[in-house]
Enzyme design. Structure first.
Site, mmCIF file in Angstrom:
data_model
loop_
_atom_site.group_PDB
_atom_site.id
_atom_site.type_symbol
_atom_site.label_atom_id
_atom_site.label_comp_id
_atom_site.label_asym_id
_atom_site.label_seq_id
_atom_site.Cartn_x
_atom_site.Cartn_y
_atom_site.Cartn_z
ATOM 1 N N LYS A 180 -11.112 -10.807 -12.275
ATOM 2 C CA LYS A 180 -11.230 -11.263 -10.889
ATOM 3 C C LYS A 180 -10.274 -10.487 -9.978
ATOM 4 O O LYS A 180 -10.690 -9.915 -8.972
ATOM 5 C CB LYS A 180 -10.937 -12.768 -10.802
ATOM 6 C CG LYS A 180 -11.171 -13.348 -9.423
ATOM 7 C CD LYS A 180 -10.824 -14.831 -9.337
ATOM 8 C CE LYS A 180 -11.795 -15.675 -10.133
ATOM 9 N NZ LYS A 180 -11.712 -17.124 -9.763
ATOM 10 N N ALA A 207 1.032 -3.168 -13.278
ATOM 11 C CA ALA A 207 0.595 -4.079 -14.341
ATOM 12 C C ALA A 207 0.950 -3.516 -15.704
ATOM 13 O O ALA A 207 1.414 -4.237 -16.592
ATOM 14 C CB ALA A 207 -0.905 -4.328 -14.228
ATOM 15 N N LEU A 264 -6.855 -6.803 -17.409
ATOM 16 C CA LEU A 264 -6.108 -8.032 -17.701
ATOM 17 C C LEU A 264 -6.748 -9.247 -17.032
ATOM 18 O O LEU A 264 -6.642 -10.359 -17.538
ATOM 19 C CB LEU A 264 -4.658 -7.884 -17.231
ATOM 20 C CG LEU A 264 -3.807 -6.901 -18.049
ATOM 21 C CD1 LEU A 264 -2.496 -6.618 -17.342
ATOM 22 C CD2 LEU A 264 -3.552 -7.450 -19.447
ATOM 23 N N PHE A 320 0.824 -1.225 0.000
ATOM 24 C CA PHE A 320 0.000 0.000 0.000
ATOM 25 C C PHE A 320 0.851 1.265 0.000
ATOM 26 O O PHE A 320 0.391 2.321 0.430
ATOM 27 C CB PHE A 320 -0.966 0.001 1.192
ATOM 28 C CG PHE A 320 -1.706 -1.291 1.386
ATOM 29 C CD1 PHE A 320 -2.565 -1.765 0.410
ATOM 30 C CD2 PHE A 320 -1.535 -2.056 2.533
ATOM 31 C CE1 PHE A 320 -3.243 -2.963 0.572
ATOM 32 C CE2 PHE A 320 -2.201 -3.260 2.706
ATOM 33 C CZ PHE A 320 -3.063 -3.719 1.720
ATOM 34 N N VAL A 347 -5.580 -0.101 -11.473
ATOM 35 C CA VAL A 347 -6.794 -0.016 -10.654
ATOM 36 C C VAL A 347 -6.503 0.021 -9.150
ATOM 37 O O VAL A 347 -7.415 0.212 -8.355
ATOM 38 C CB VAL A 347 -7.757 -1.197 -10.939
ATOM 39 C CG1 VAL A 347 -8.296 -1.114 -12.350
ATOM 40 C CG2 VAL A 347 -7.068 -2.536 -10.703
ATOM 41 N N GLY A 348 -5.238 -0.163 -8.771
ATOM 42 C CA GLY A 348 -4.927 -0.344 -7.351
ATOM 43 C C GLY A 348 -5.233 0.864 -6.491
ATOM 44 O O GLY A 348 -5.574 0.732 -5.319
ATOM 45 N N GLU A 349 -5.090 2.039 -7.043
ATOM 46 C CA GLU A 349 -5.354 3.260 -6.278
ATOM 47 C C GLU A 349 -6.768 3.769 -6.541
ATOM 48 O O GLU A 349 -7.381 4.395 -5.681
ATOM 49 C CB GLU A 349 -4.368 4.370 -6.681
ATOM 50 C CG GLU A 349 -2.962 3.888 -7.018
ATOM 51 C CD GLU A 349 -2.050 3.775 -5.811
ATOM 52 O OE1 GLU A 349 -2.503 4.093 -4.702
ATOM 53 O OE2 GLU A 349 -0.903 3.351 -5.988
#
Lengths: 316, 167, 754
Positions: C641, C521, C638, C251, C711-713
């Protein structure tokens, strides 16, 4: 952790004898609070006497129509007991509001009663704390004391007792049974177990050194409905900001004092016909907030009014 | 202290410092590192294992106090080749990300399903009633296992799926 | 390489012939994680029994260590060594770069008697067992000369200055535009210090093989960690082999190394045996970075139809006295809404608090907590639906720099989210929906997060069984890197996922930027695609150049890769047959990727919307999130899920920011008062109701050759504001000082007569 020796007690009498004979001895049952504190060296026992396997984990009927909860019964066992659920729902609800399932599976009845405060200044060993180190001062008094006591605090300590279970037991007028170091059994009201901080907040109970709690005895349930409600910052697995236990006309408050707080003024007002909000206002007239915890006054007022009213409605 | 604990079906006899927690016994002495140290103070649930079939925090447990007990850690639940239905469901539903809380979540799930089957209540259970298996009950009963990646919705889905698979 | 520089041209990922790209396949390393057999750093078994190191943190915020007494600790059972600044092995001065191209300079532990933050590691005890080390750590006696800590952020706002090298961004005339606006809003929001609370505390196990240092640690970026450790140890960079195969959450907090790594390496060298050092949970709070507090002033001036005429967000924040980190909470707003007159900027004050640094969605996570609530308040003033207000301020091009958007589906995110959530059932007037003791309300917010591409390399191998191995000095912090690299490899070489191996988290593999800023990614994957393309070419040339291949003599550019078969029209053989015969030792080839020269001609962002329904307990002020939905547009996905998990995780972080999370500073001691997971409250399972994330179809061919973004943030951006806005809609109380705890909300409820 400081080094210690460990023994598993063979019976209760042997346990209290060992405690009397061994310097720095402490009883351990579930250990969920004691080990937490030992890891921080807030607790530094030299010898542990494991009482978790003594035959005092049962829950049995008393001759007077109450229940005797063995001191080593796990919190989960008590909360799931069908007799407890049917006759003392406030107790089951209170236990289930505390800790997590994993903690409740390990924590014992007696250990829950004897758990120590969660005050942040108590837990941080670099800060002054009269409870942890008598005479060092109170870091919380002028500090971030949002969760401090509003009843019965002193300049030496403003910490709260954080047990949920004990609040319900207080409302239920439970007794505790103990074995003294000399091997004598005694019984006294739970209300007489915990002390207010005064000038000696490091002394938290009226137990004699080495005295072992063996059971909690519930009198027959009082007439009327019961309920427990706890307010906290997240939905589960968190200490409370305030709680209330109501059993018929008996009311206790949690997280507002150094001990589970029997709301005697409120009870008296209720019994003389006051409304729930009037009754709790009488209780809160004796409160002394510190600034950051001022919110506990309206919070307790609203919470207790709601629960008392709800319980009265259900009983009617 | 000489202590014998049955771990995942195998009796293990160890000479332990009384200070050694059950968690550190598993991780440092038995090289069973599946149970995790997230907080070491019972505040996260990553160390959850089953002792005599009941889920507990192994970090708040002295190993010497478990002499004679039966411990199941994640390594005793299933293997990569033969996943337990709960493990398979966690994989299928992506009920984890970093994976650090996962062994504790899975052991906790197993304990939780047994508790539910035994009729143990939670604070979501209606007073006096038997608990029902629903999302609210799962959420409350799994709240002793923190997932900072926050796979909470996926965990609920996995548990529902696993329970069906196990039925 | 040329084929992937032409980003709009088809490539195996964009063609997705086998359909593996985007497929919601299970995590590659998932079976190891669900069986507890993925070894995290502290769990890696060294070649011989390790010694255990335990750190001691300073118990003052600022001052110096006046006296050290380690006699009792040294005499304690099992103790092997005790170090403080007086006797720690010599390390090059901070920042030293013996190798000029090191990505990180020396970070010496215990560099002097100076203490600059509470909890700063100041001593190390190494012992034969963990229990002995912990016990002896309590016997280290340090005497301090403490100075008065300068830590009171709110009291020092007036002293904050422009961060070094920055200036305010003004477009048009903000003051004039604001003054002339028909409807105005001017409010201030406050966010607290937050902590990452990764489930795995930072940890390292290190041993030496001759002159080579083998270090397993928990880190998001491999190369800076390897370089920094080598510089700190004063050895060649190649003499450090740094590994980080499984990481228990990052994080942003594990974007840098800490003293656990340095001390484990130094102690392992000094003692001639492996050494393990981990932070305790309590040490993590001060000893690793945190998200700093902010004070944000938002001013919005609008016409009566809702069009913004003037727009400003100014952020005050803090960092460590010797640091420079700025929480850029105003930046995201520069690309979000149209307005001719705009002013954004930051003010920084340096304090004796621990080090501030990036935490999930740095900038956006805090910034949206003000602006997206301000938009909600403005919508109410205007009598407009908050969704409609945002749509009316949709800019045709980037409102700050005039660049075209590479892709922008914000409006679609808003509209689809509204429809799927049932936003039309929301009553604009607060306090009208009651459910027993609960007042129920809905809120929404927009989400935005920038997109980055960083240079990366990757290698691909094929062996005689036709198995493809991806090797990259990349990390997977739960983000799904293992899995998406495997998918890219499978799709590119036309094999099944079962025929792909992925090796990452190793400094001896081709370098990649690591995990952070949601660039992972895209950056790592683009290099993987490049390596895969190179391996395809090599295999095609091998086949068409091999007289024993049915493809012999054909044009190598026509070779197709699918189902483990290389083919040109009806001529084919399996990949394994070809390699076993023509290159039995296998083939290995590298590829790399870097940002395109014209990337800066576009405004490239990811977008989303959050919709939330909460219940507010009118008796206690407790809040429960009942439902939450996010709709996002972030380029090609990508793996639906793993991407969904990233997004829902980010949304739940927003719930924590809104309701429970925050460190509080006691200015007398200069320390955070809540130091563990019982006192710093992250959301638990029971805090989260029905919650989901949906991803819109999108391909952004300006972002990189795959058209993917991160998409992580993104999921965290705006999520907390949606919760706060739902609370207002439920009960009519605005709390602008986060987190919105029962005590704060109760005051508002009482003030409203509720």
């Amino acid at each position: 952790m400081k080094a210690f020796t460990y023994e598993r007690a063979s019976d209760a009498k042997a346990a209290v004898r060992a405690a009397a004979e061994t310097p720095g001895a402490r009883f351990i049952a579930g250990g969920t609070n004691l080990l937490d504190l030992m890891k921080l060296e807030i607790e530094q026992p030299q010898h542990l006497i494991d009482v978790s396997r003594l035959p005092m984990a049962g829950i049995e009927e008393t001759a007077t129509g109450g229940l005797r909860l063995g001191a080593a019964a796990t919190n989960s066992a008590v909360s799931a007991d069908e007799r407890v659920r049917a006759r003392y729902p406030v107790l089951s609800e209170a236990i289930l509001a505390g800790g997590s399932p994993q903690l409740r599976n390990k924590a014992s009845v007696a250990g829950n009663l004897l758990q120590r405060t969660r005050c942040a200044y108590f837990y941080d060993t670099s800060k002054p704390c009269n409870k942890r180190q008598s005479g060092s001062g109170c870091g919380a008094l002028e500090g971030l004391n949002r969760n401090a006591a509003i009843f019965g605090a002193s300049d030496a300590c403003i910490a709260t007792h954080t047990s949920d279970m004990a609040v319900a037991l207080t409302a239920l007028c439970a007794d505790i049974e103990t074995l003294t170091p000399s091997g004598d059994a005694r019984r006294f009201p739970l209300a007489d177990l915990h002390r207010l901080p005064g000038e000696t907040p490091h002394i938290e109970t009226h137990l004699i050194a080495g005295e072992l709690i063996t059971a909690v005895v519930l009198p027959p349930p009082p007439p009327g409905a019961q309920a427990y409600r706890k307010v906290r910052d997240r939905a589960s697995y968190a200490g409370g900001l305030a709680s209330v236990a109501v059993a018929g006309g008996q009311v206790a408050l949690g997280m507002v004092a150094h001990k589970p707080w029997r709301a005697e003024a409120a009870e008296a007002a209720l019994s003389s016909g006051a409304s729930a909000s009037e009754a709790i206002a009488q209780e809160l007239a004796g409160a002394s907030p510190l600034g950051r915890n001022d919110f506990k006054i309206p919070l307790v007022a609203r919470l207790a009014t709601a629960v008392i009213t709800d319980v009265a409605g259900r009983a009617a | 202290m000489r202590t014998t604990i049955t771990v995942n079906g195998e009796a293990r006899s160890l000479d332990l410092d009384p200070r050694t927690t059950l968690l550190d016994t598993l991780r440092e002495h038995l090289k069973l590192t599946g149970a995790k140290k997230g907080c070491d103070h019972g505040q996260c649930g990553a160390c959850t294992v089953l002792v005599n079939g009941v889920r507990i925090n192994s970090c708040l447990s002295l190993a010497v106090a478990h002499d004679g007990d039966e411990v199941v850690s994640i390594e005793g639940v299933g293997t990569v080749e033969t996943l337990h239905p709960v493990q398979q469901a966690f994989l299928t539903h992506d009920a984890f990300q970093c994976g650090y809380c996962t062994p504790g979540q899975i052991c906790s799930t197993l304990g939780m399903l047994d508790e539910l089957a035994a009729g143990w209540p939670s604070q979501e259970t209606a007073p006096g009633a038997a608990p029902v298996f629903n999302d609210a009950e799962i959420r409350e009963r799994m709240s002793g296992n923190i997932c900072r990646c926050s796979a909470y919705p996926q965990i609920v889905a996995a548990i529902k799926d696993a329970r069906e698979a196990m039925a | 390489m040329s084929s992937v520089n032409d980003w709009a041209a088809p490539n195996p990922v964009t063609t997705n012939r086998s359909g593996i790209i985007g497929k919601p396949v299970d995590r590659y390393e998932g079976p190891l994680k669900v069986t507890g057999t993925a070894p995290y750093a502290y769990e890696v078994q060294p070649p011989s029994p390790p010694a255990y190191g335990v750190m001691v943190g300073a118990s003052i915020a600022v001052g110096r260590i006046a006296a050290v007494d380690t006699a009792e600790a040294e005499a304690a059972p099992g103790v092997l060594t005790v170090w403080t600044h007086l006797n720690v092995p010599a390390q090059p001065a901070r920042g030293t770069k013996a190798h000029p191209r090191s990505t990180q300079g020396s970070k010496p532990a215990f560099e002097s008697d100076r203490v600059t933050y509470w909890g700063q590691p100041v001593a190390l005890v190494v012992a034969d067992t963990l229990e002995n080390a912990v016990a002896a750590s309590h016997l280290v006696r340090l005497t301090y000369e403490a100075e008065t800590p300068d830590v009171d952020f709110r009291a020092r706002l007036a002293d904050a200055g422009q961060p070094l090298g920055e200036q305010d961004m003004e477009v048009g005339d903000f003051d004039g535009g604001f003054a002339a606006s028909a409807v105005k809003l001017d409010e201030t929001w406050v966010t607290p210090i937050q902590n990452h609370c990764q489930m795995e505390p930072c940890a390292s196990v290190v041993w030496w093989e001759g002159d080579k240092c083998v270090a397993h640690t928990s880190i998001q970026m491999v190369k800076p960690a390897q370089h920094g450790l080598a510089e700190t140890l004063g050895i060649d960079r190649d003499a450090v082999h740094l590994l980080t195969r499984y990481i228990g959450g990052g994080f942003g907090g594990k974007g840098q190394t800490y003293d656990d790594l340095t001390l484990a390496a130094l102690a392992a060298r000094a003692l001639g045996r492996p050494v393990k050092v981990a932070f305790t949970r309590q040490q993590m709070m001060h000893g690793t970075i945190h998200r700093p507090a902010t004070v944000m002033r938002v001013r919005l001036g609008a016409e009566k139809d809702g069009r913004l005429n003037a727009f400003s967000i100014m952020t005050w924040t803090h960092c460590h006295k010797e640091g420079s980190f700025t929480e850029h909470a105003s930046n995201f707003a520069r690309a979000l809404y149209a307005a001719p007159n705009r002013l954004t900027g930051h003010r920084l004050i340096k304090l004796d608090l621990p080090h501030a640094g990036p935490m999930r969605a740095p900038g956006e996570a805090s910034g949206t907590m003000s602006l997206e609530c301000a938009m909600d308040e403005l919508a109410e003033q205007l009598g407009l639906d908050p969704v409609e207000l945002r749509i009316r301020n949709e800019p045709p091009v980037d409102p700050e720099n005039g660049r075209p958007f590479s892709q922008r589906q914000l409006v679609r995110c808003l509209k689809e989210g509204a429809q799927l959530f049932g936003w039309d059932r929301r009553l604009p007037t607060p306090g009208l929906v009651r459910d027993g003791r609960w007042l129920v309300g809905m809120g929404m917010a927009a989400a935005i997060r920038g997109n980055f591409l960083l240079p990366a390399k990757c290698s691909f191998s094929v062996d005689a069984d036709g198995v493809i191995t991806v090797r990259q000095g990349m990390t997977d912090i739960g983000t799904g890197t293992y899995t998406v690299l495997a998918q890219i490899a499978a799709e590119t070489l036309g094999v099944t996922l079962g025929e792909v191996r992925v090796e990452i988290g190793d400094s001896e593999l081709p370098p990649a930027p690591g995990s952070g800023g949601q660039f992972g990614a895209a950056s790592a994957g683009s290099a993987a695609l490049a390596a895969g393309m190179n391996l395809r070419r090599a295999i095609a040339e091998l086949a068409t150049g091999d007289p024993n291949s049915p493809l012999y003599g054909d044009d190598p550019t026509l070779v197709t890769f699918q189902d483990g078969v290389v083919a040109i029209e009806n001529k084919s053989e399996t990949l394994a047959t070809l390699i076993r015969r023509a290159a039995p030792a296998g083939l290995t080839i590298e590829g790399d990727s870097r940002p395109a020269a014209d990337m800066r001609e576009w405004s490239t962002q990811t977008y989303g919307s959050h919709y939330c329904e909460v219940g507010v307990d009118t008796v206690t002020g407790e809040v429960r999130v009942r439902r939450m939905l996010g709709v996002f547009a972030a380029g090609r996905i990508l793996n639906y899920k793993t991407a969904r998990s990233q997004l829902t995780g980010g949304m739940i972080w927003g719930v924590g920011s809104a309701l429970t999370e925050g460190n509080v500073v006691d200015p007398r001691y200069g320390s955070l008062i809540n130091q563990d997971l019982a006192q710093y409250l992250v959301p638990v399972q029971a805090d989260i109701g029905e919650l989901d994330a949906i991803m819109l179809d999108e391909v952004d061919d300006k972002a990189n050759p795959m058209g993917v973004k991160g998409v992580g943030e993104l999921g965290n951006s705006g999520a907390g504001a949606a919760v706060a806005n739902a609370i207002y809609n439920a009960c009519g109380v605005r709390v602008r000082d986060y987190p919105i705890t029962p005590d704060k909300l109760l005051a508002g409820l009482i003030a409203k007569g509720l």
